[in-house]
Design an enzyme around this catalytic site. Structure first.
Site, PDB file in Angstrom:
ATOM      1  N   GLY B 249       0.842  -1.200   0.000  1.00 35.53           N
ATOM      2  CA  GLY B 249       0.000   0.000   0.000  1.00 35.53           C
ATOM      3  C   GLY B 249       0.872   1.244   0.000  1.00 35.53           C
ATOM      4  N   PHE B 250       1.773   1.298   0.997  1.00 39.50           N
ATOM      5  CA  PHE B 250       2.715   2.419   1.120  1.00 39.50           C
ATOM      6  C   PHE B 250       1.981   3.754   1.187  1.00 39.50           C
ATOM      7  CE2 PHE B 250       4.517  -1.008  -1.528  1.00 39.50           C
ATOM      8  CZ  PHE B 250       5.330  -1.562  -0.558  1.00 39.50           C
ATOM      9  N   THR B 478       3.682  -6.032   6.307  1.00 37.55           N
ATOM     10  CA  THR B 478       4.359  -5.509   7.487  1.00 37.55           C
ATOM     11  C   THR B 478       4.701  -6.591   8.493  1.00 37.55           C
ATOM     12  OG1 THR B 478       2.089  -5.013   8.060  1.00 37.55           O
ATOM     13  CG2 THR B 478       3.448  -3.187   7.384  1.00 37.55           C
ATOM     14  N   GLY B 519       0.927   0.564  13.160  1.00 34.79           N
ATOM     15  CA  GLY B 519       0.183  -0.695  13.176  1.00 34.79           C
ATOM     16  C   GLY B 519       0.558  -1.605  14.314  1.00 34.79           C
ATOM     17  N   LYS B 627      13.312 -10.593  12.327  1.00 38.45           N
ATOM     18  CA  LYS B 627      13.338 -10.902  10.894  1.00 38.45           C
ATOM     19  C   LYS B 627      12.408  -9.970  10.111  1.00 38.45           C
ATOM     20  CE  LYS B 627      13.790 -15.211   9.663  1.00 38.45           C
ATOM     21  NZ  LYS B 627      13.607 -16.628   9.260  1.00 38.45           N
ATOM     22  N   GLN B 632      11.311  -4.757   7.050  1.00 40.29           N
ATOM     23  CA  GLN B 632      10.711  -3.428   6.961  1.00 40.29           C
ATOM     24  C   GLN B 632      11.789  -2.375   6.702  1.00 40.29           C
ATOM     25  OE1 GLN B 632       7.067  -2.154   8.229  1.00 40.29           O
ATOM     26  NE2 GLN B 632       7.190  -3.678   6.622  1.00 40.29           N
ATOM     27  N   GLY B 696       7.393   2.551  16.196  1.00 39.94           N
ATOM     28  CA  GLY B 696       7.138   2.180  14.798  1.00 39.94           C
ATOM     29  C   GLY B 696       8.429   1.970  14.033  1.00 39.94           C
ATOM     30  N   GLU B 699       8.573   2.913   8.681  1.00 43.75           N
ATOM     31  CA  GLU B 699       8.969   4.063   7.863  1.00 43.75           C
ATOM     32  C   GLU B 699      10.327   4.624   8.236  1.00 43.75           C
ATOM     33  OE1 GLU B 699       4.583   5.921   6.985  1.00 43.75           O
ATOM     34  OE2 GLU B 699       5.360   6.073   9.011  1.00 43.75           O
TER      35      GLU B 699
END
Lengths: 166, 738
Positions: B249-250, B478, B519, B627, B632, B696, B699
């Site tokens: 999605g990004f 993710t 998330g 992992k 990510q 998070g 990103e």
């Protein structure tokens, strides 16, 4: 018309405009092959036809009378993964998973190409044995885009399997 | 059932994930959804139903104006075509942004950009729908539009505050610049970029009476359910979204997109399920782009490198009526010390594809400017880039004067410098050459605001010790399936193979969804809360306090008792948990930090850049799965590589048409572009963030990654290009004579 997919003979009567990819996804219930671009640009739809990897979105179903076609479903189910599929899992060689069936089909045929001594753009020589090192694998797998960018893991997974089978 | 709610009003001293006995949290376990994905058995949106009609969207061919007339004759004469749907009031002009609860901008008679969906051609099969769509004749009344940022820069406006204030300042930037020993005043530009997830936006819409069921490629189901209900004017309870697997999605699948609204309307009218999948060019044209930006960075420093001022002015673009602005200065607020500060964002209205969130909105392009300007300052001062950053390490948030919840930027830089061989960098550009290749090293800091959103989950512990986790959280690659299983398994004493996770269905408790790197923090904390409630019940059944309870492999231990879970409960034990952000949001500045290192080779003859090595060192609180977290980061670092070197969405300045709307012409990095990157995590716990002590990670990997490459290019060849991407044509004029 008739062809063999994953070892089974199929008959189909589809619109002549139907791509091999759409035949599998929309008519045969084989949705493992993915449509990422429908332009032959991303590789998500890669199938192995008569032993060679092709972009199945760029070829019409009606061109494959009597062909022997292998899709991801023909390589191994979730409970019976083949060594390459297993290596993709252990190396986390995917994230969203959408390009993955194409990557695995492409790698399967690519390993055979190397065994047959086909050179690539980064090969030092045009003849002789091909050693699938990181550069060779990256080059030969660059027709399969992974936007999640699992590339280093894809290379590791393929190299492990190629080395084990060498 | 009332949920056990955890509100983050105060730091959590001890996490149950640190006292669990199962030993699976943090471990580099394989994805539990992995076997399905590698076998082609994970089912994505367009694959959920084979017996549908097919809908193909038709987009506007002009950049600004209105539809004068639609001639359907040729389309309807196409064999297999059933109907042409046009609904000028209800169709979505563009996707909605993430987290919004209202419908996206609706109404398509007025045309705001090339590619704006105007009609849906529905046919018995895909081939007929596509031919019918090609045959649709649309007459337009064209108007003059705005297609270039700089041509309309004077008409810019200040948008409302969002994730970061549009404008903020403290002290006197201009005065500090005038007084400083050393200053940098540079302007960087970044082009529009495309999220380009591998799975195109797709929806199958099906009505069951008054109930709408959507199999759709979507990152945030709970809010999108509200968006869809609002778009159609129906109750939220009549809408169900299903998305167990999403092909990336990004940011481009945060809100509902035009194909979903069109398919829902057409399916209701025809009484049959309709599948609408965007073509790849439509994904480029009619979903989301990251805005182009012009960023002016001003830095003022003493000879010791200490910053006295930071200025970061951003000019971005968006469609009329859309408030989202690319928050490029978001990390500039807290990354470095300096008492005089001005960070602004302004918006130019352009007739281009909606600009919205693309992976790491803000930092992804903001750091391309700030972290290169810092490199320029280091060079001007004759300082090592790491030493410069250390000299400006703030003890507290430099604007809000509150503590950081956790901050290990220096540890990341030091570890990275050691592992990467930073001491071998020649500070003089062009100093290292191998044949026709000029070799350079560069580094940049990484920072990404840490976010958490309300989220709920239901967890069931069965008598046999098996665990079931249910939430409408998504896994867009993710690793949600796996980390939620690890959290529940750790807390309830179940091996990973005994935890089943159901995601991606709005019939399940509403989660935050996948966006903003929140998330895992959000959905994971909801699972944590549910597990905590189950542990309390089990402890009660044993007559022990929850703190004394140990759960492992289906057995419970407290005091000197050791019993099977089956002996403690009569049937399934089900609890709902929920997490809510609280006062720790205001009391602490929360962000994850890291450091990027890159080695590049620039060809002295052609100007081609090859990235030879990349290392990212990150501190993001507890890592839930080494992992998947590493993956990510690899993904983020490669997005950074793309931003630095290859990605540029080009618009025709005459009508705004996206010229390179496919994956052959819009260059996302391919395998051969990317070296075997390395990732290191620094051990860290963030007690203010959430009860798992995580931050998070999705990103953080992109933030600064491209800047490290750009700085390495400068170190390699001495050329400083401030207009991304850094393609060879921009480097060639500045390269030393061959």
């Amino acid at each position: 018309m008739q062809f063999t997919i994953n070892g089974q003979v199929h008959e189909a009567d589809v619109d002549i405009r139907t791509s091999l990819l759409d035949l599998a996804r929309e008519h045969l219930g084989l949705t493992g092959s993915k449509k990422g671009c429908d332009h032959g640009q991303c590789g998500a739809c890669t199938m192995i036809v008569n032993g060679r990897r092709i972009n199945s979105c760029l070829t019409l179903a009606v061109m494959h009378q009597d062909d022997d076609i292998v899709t991801i479903e023909g390589l191994g189910g979730p409970d019976a993964l083949n060594p390459l599929q297993r290596a993709f899992v252990t190396h986390d060689a995917f994230q969203c998973g959408y390009c993955t069936p194409g990557q695995i089909c492409s790698a399967t045929a690519m390993i055979e190409e190397a065994r047959m001594g086909w050179p690539s753009h980064v090969s030092e020589r045009l003849d002789g044995d091909v050693i699938l090192d990181n550069d060779e694998i990256s080059e030969r797998m660059s027709g399969n885009i992974c936007r999640c960018a699992a590339y280093p893991n894809i290379v590791d997974a393929i190299r492990e399997v190629a080395e084990a089978g060498a | 059932m009332s949920a056990h709610v955890i509100t983050m009003d105060a730091p959590v001293e001890t996490s149950l994930l640190d006292t669990g006995a199962q030993g699976i949290i943090g471990k580099p376990l394989d994805r539990i959804d992995g076997p399905l994905k590698v076998a082609g058995k994970a089912i994505y949106a367009a694959e959920q139903d084979a017996n549908t009609l097919h809908g193909v969207l038709v987009g506007a061919r002009i950049g600004k104006g209105r539809v004068a007339a639609i001639n359907e004759a040729a389309t309807l004469a196409t064999p297999g075509v059933i109907r042409v749907f046009t609904d000028f009031e209800t169709f979505a002009r563009n996707p909605q942004q993430g987290g919004e609860e209202e419908a996206p901008t609706q109404g398509v008679r007025e045309i705001a950009y090339v590619g704006q969906p105007l009609a849906l051609v529905v046919a018995e099969n895909l081939e007929a729908a596509r031919e019918g769509a090609e045959a649709l004749v649309i007459a337009y009344e064209e108007e003059a539009g705005a297609f270039e940022r700089e041509a309309h820069a004077a008409e810019c406006e200040t948008p409302p505050d969002a994730s970061t204030p549009a404008h903020s300042s403290q002290g006197d930037l201009d005065r500090a610049m005038a007084d400083a020993a050393v200053t940098i005043d540079v302007t960087y530009t970044t082009p529009s970029q495309s999220n380009a997830p591998m799975e195109p936006h797709a929806t199958i819409a099906r009505w069951d009476g008054d109930n709408l069921i959507l199999h759709t490629a979507n990152q945030m189901l709970a809010s999108c359910r509200k968006q869809m209900a609002d778009a159609l004017g129906i109750e939220e309870t009549n809408v169900r979204l299903i998305a167990p697997y999403v092909g990336g999605g990004f940011g481009s699948k945060l809100g509902i997109a035009p194909e979903a609204v069109a398919a829902a309307l057409a399916a209701r009218e025809l009484g049959r399920p309709i599948k609408a999948v965007m073509s790849r060019p439509q994904v480029f044209e009619a979903t989301v782009r990251r805005s182009d930006t012009r960023q002016r960075i001003r830095l003022a420093a003493g000879h010791d490198g200490r910053l006295t001022a930071i200025g970061h002015e951003t000019l971005a673009s968006n469609l009329d009526g859309e408030d989202f602005f690319e928050p490029a200065g978001i990390a500039t607020h807290f990354l470095y010390a300096g008492e005089n500060r001005s960070i602004t964002h302004d918006l130019v209205r352009l007739n281009l594809t909606l600009s919205g969130s693309m992976r790491c909105p803000g930092e992804a392009v903001g750091m391309l400017a700030l972290e290169c300007a810092m490199d320029e300052l280091a060079e001007a001062l004759g300082m090592d880039p790491i030493a410069l950053r250390k000299a400006n390490e703030p003890e507290r948030d430099p604007e809000q004067d509150i503590p950081f919840s956790s901050r290990n930027l220096i540890a990341c830089m030091d570890r990275g410098a050691k592992e990467f061989g930073w001491d071998r960098r020649d500070p003089t550009p062009g100093g290292r050459r191998e044949g026709e290749w000029l070799i350079g090293l560069g580094m940049a800091a990484a920072a990404r605001s840490n976010l958490m959103q309300r989220s709920a989950a239901r967890v069931t512990l069965r008598r046999d010790g098996a665990v079931i986790v249910e939430t409408d959280m998504t896994d867009i690659g993710t690793g949600s399936y796996t980390i939620l299983a690890q959290i529940a398994g750790e807390m309830l004493g179940a091996p990973i193979g005994r935890v089943q996770v159901s995601l991606g269905d709005t019939d399940l408790p509403p989660a935050a969804g996948s966006g903003g790197s929140w998330g895992a923090n959000s959905a994971g904390s909801a699972v944590y809360a549910a597990c905590e409630a189950i542990r309390a019940k089990l402890a009660g059944a044993m007559g022990a306090s929850p703190g004394d309870l140990t759960l492992k492999d289906g057995e419970a231990i407290a005091g000197n008792r050791h019993v099977r879970i089956a002996d403690l409960i009569d049937g399934d034990l089900t609890e709902e948990g929920a997490i809510r952000p609280g006062k720790t949001d205001e009391a602490f500045t929360q962000a994850a930090f890291g450091a990027h290192f890159a080695e590049v080779a620039v060809n002295a003859v052609t100007g081609e850049t090859r990235v030879r090595r990349m290392l990212g060192v990150f501190a993001a609180g507890r890592i839930l799965n080494e992992k998947t977290a590493r993956s990510q980061c690899l993904g983020g670092m490669t997005f950074g590589l793309g931003a630095a070197l290859t990605e540029e969405l080009v618009h025709d300045i005459r009508n705004g048409k996206c010229v390179n709307h496919d994956l052959a012409e819009y260059h996302v990095p391919a395998n051969a572009d990317v070296p075997q990157q390395e990732v290191i995590f620094i051990e860290e716990r963030d007690h203010a963030a959430n009860p798992m002590l995580t931050k998070g990670i999705g990103e953080l990997g992109i933030s600064g990654a491209g800047a490290a490459i750009a700085n390495a290019i400068h170190n390699a060849c001495g050329v400083r290009v401030r207009d991304y991407p850094l393609t060879l044509d921009k480097l060639l004029p500045g390269l030393p004579p061959v």
